[in-house]
Design an enzyme around this catalytic site. Sequence first.
Site, PDB file in Angstrom:
ATOM      1  N   GLY A  12       5.269 -18.111  21.038  1.00  0.00           N
ATOM      2  CA  GLY A  12       6.657 -17.740  20.752  1.00  0.00           C
ATOM      3  C   GLY A  12       7.557 -18.961  20.838  1.00  0.00           C
ATOM      4  O   GLY A  12       8.678 -18.904  21.329  1.00  0.00           O
ATOM      5  N   GLY A  18      10.940 -20.017  24.305  1.00  0.00           N
ATOM      6  CA  GLY A  18       9.727 -20.781  23.986  1.00  0.00           C
ATOM      7  C   GLY A  18      10.040 -22.137  23.404  1.00  0.00           C
ATOM      8  O   GLY A  18       9.365 -23.135  23.728  1.00  0.00           O
ATOM      9  N   ASP A  36       3.470 -19.437  16.911  1.00  0.00           N
ATOM     10  CA  ASP A  36       4.479 -18.432  16.625  1.00  0.00           C
ATOM     11  C   ASP A  36       4.093 -17.687  15.345  1.00  0.00           C
ATOM     12  O   ASP A  36       3.414 -18.238  14.482  1.00  0.00           O
ATOM     13  CB  ASP A  36       5.866 -19.081  16.456  1.00  0.00           C
ATOM     14  CG  ASP A  36       7.005 -18.097  16.704  1.00  0.00           C
ATOM     15  OD1 ASP A  36       7.745 -18.271  17.682  1.00  0.00           O
ATOM     16  OD2 ASP A  36       7.135 -17.138  15.907  1.00  0.00           O
ATOM     17  N   TYR A 151       9.128  -1.582  27.176  1.00  0.00           N
ATOM     18  CA  TYR A 151       9.267  -3.007  27.482  1.00  0.00           C
ATOM     19  C   TYR A 151       9.044  -3.208  28.981  1.00  0.00           C
ATOM     20  O   TYR A 151       8.314  -4.115  29.398  1.00  0.00           O
ATOM     21  CB  TYR A 151      10.659  -3.473  27.088  1.00  0.00           C
ATOM     22  CG  TYR A 151      10.966  -4.930  27.328  1.00  0.00           C
ATOM     23  CD1 TYR A 151      11.651  -5.337  28.473  1.00  0.00           C
ATOM     24  CD2 TYR A 151      10.581  -5.900  26.417  1.00  0.00           C
ATOM     25  CE1 TYR A 151      11.935  -6.663  28.700  1.00  0.00           C
ATOM     26  CE2 TYR A 151      10.881  -7.240  26.633  1.00  0.00           C
ATOM     27  CZ  TYR A 151      11.560  -7.614  27.768  1.00  0.00           C
ATOM     28  OH  TYR A 151      11.845  -8.941  28.002  1.00  0.00           O
ATOM     29  N   ALA A 153       7.305  -1.328  31.009  1.00  0.00           N
ATOM     30  CA  ALA A 153       5.875  -1.151  31.308  1.00  0.00           C
ATOM     31  C   ALA A 153       5.087  -2.402  30.954  1.00  0.00           C
ATOM     32  O   ALA A 153       4.239  -2.869  31.724  1.00  0.00           O
ATOM     33  CB  ALA A 153       5.333   0.044  30.528  1.00  0.00           C
ATOM     34  N   SER A 154       5.381  -2.976  29.790  1.00  0.00           N
ATOM     35  CA  SER A 154       4.619  -4.164  29.349  1.00  0.00           C
ATOM     36  C   SER A 154       4.864  -5.335  30.304  1.00  0.00           C
ATOM     37  O   SER A 154       3.930  -6.069  30.650  1.00  0.00           O
ATOM     38  CB  SER A 154       5.006  -4.539  27.916  1.00  0.00           C
ATOM     39  OG  SER A 154       6.330  -5.080  27.843  1.00  0.00           O
TER      40      SER A 154
END
Length: 264
Positions: A12, A18, A36, A151, A153-154
Site C-alpha cells: 500500500g 505507506g 500497491d 474493519y 474485526a479485520s
Amino acid sequence: MALEGKVALVTGAARGIGKALTEILLQNGAKVALLDVDKNAGQEAVSAFDEEFGAGRSVFCCCDVSSEVQFRDAFEKSTQLFGGLDIICNNAGIVNESDWEKAVAVNLNGVIRGTFLALELMKKENGGRGGVIVNIASMAGLGPHAVAPVYTASKHGVVGFSRAIAEASTVLGYGVRINVLCPGFVQTTIFASLEKDEALEKLRNQRGKLLESWGILEPSDVAKIFLRIVLDDSSRNGGVLVITSKGAEYINFPTAADVPAATL
Ligand SMILES: NC(=O)C1=CN([C@@H]2O[C@H](COP(=O)(O)OP(=O)(O)OC[C@H]3O[C@@H](n4cnc5c(N)ncnc54)[C@H](O)[C@@H]3O)[C@@H](O)[C@H]2O)C=CC1
Ligand SMILES: CCCCCC(=O)/C=C/C=C\C=C\C=C\[C@@H](O)[C@@H](O)CCCC(=O)O
C-alpha cells in the site's frame, strides 16, 4: 545512514501512510520495494522517489495483497533485485463495509500472507538474516469502532495474529521481530472517504468525540514512530503501539493471570 544497505518492502506504498513509510526508509538509506494495487499511483511514486533519492533505490511492483500469486511474485521480483529482505511493513488496507469479504481479504489475509512470506525469507532456520516486520492495524484494532464493525474485526485480527506470531518467533528462534502500529485518525484518502459516506452520518458524532480527543495525524507522524520501532532492536517482540496526536505508547494486554477465576 541508519538503514544503509538494508532492504525494505512496503505494501500500500503508492499513497498515504505507506508512501510516508517508504519515504522515511529511503531518507535513512534503505532500498525499498513499493507494492500497491494502484499501478499508476505506484509508478508515479517511484518516479518521484527516483528524482529525490536517485534511480535504483526503489522499485514498484503492482500487487494485490489479497492474491497469493501476485504477492509471491512481487516478493521474488523485489528480493532478487535488491538481494534479500530486512524490513517489511504490511500496510495496505481498505474500508469497505458492504463488500466486507474484500475488506477482510485485504486487511487481515493480506497481512497474514505478507508476514508468512517475509518469515519464509527472513527466519534464520531458512538461512535468512532475521529482520523486522511491522504490521499496520488501527485504534479500531483495540476497541470496537461502531462506524465500521468489519474493519474493526479485520484490525483486531491483525493485532491478535501479530502478537501470536511474534511469540512463536521468540520461542522458535526465528530472529525476526514483529510489531504492530495502531494509529488513530490520519489525514489520507481513507479518512477523507469517510467524510463523504452518507451511511456513516448517523455515527459521525460518535467519531467526532474521538477526533476531538485524538486529533488528526499526518502520514509523516506515523512514519516517524515506524522508523523508531524499526531502529530500536530493544523494542519488545510483539509490542503494540498506539499513535495519536498526543504521541505514541505501548499497549499492555491482559495476561492469563488477569483472567478472573470462575465465579458463576
Ligand atoms: N487513515 C487513517 O485514519 C488510518 C489508517 N490506518 C491503516 O493504515 C493503512 C494505510 O491506510 P491509508 O494510508 O490511510 O490509506 P490510503 O487509502 O491513503 O492508502 C492505502 C493504499 O493501499 C493500497 N491498496 C488498497 N488495497 C490494496 C490491495 N488489495 N493490495 C495492495 N495495495 C492496496 C491503495 O491503492 C493505497 O495506495 C491501512 O491499513 C489503514 O487501515 C490505520 C489507522 C488510521
Ligand atoms: C472507520 C475506519 C476508519 C479508517 C481509518 C482508521 O483506522 C481510523 C481509526 C480511528 C479511530 C478508531 C477508533 C476506535 C475506537 C474504539 O477503540 C473505541 O472503543 C475507543 C473508545 C475510546 C473513547 O471513547 O475515548
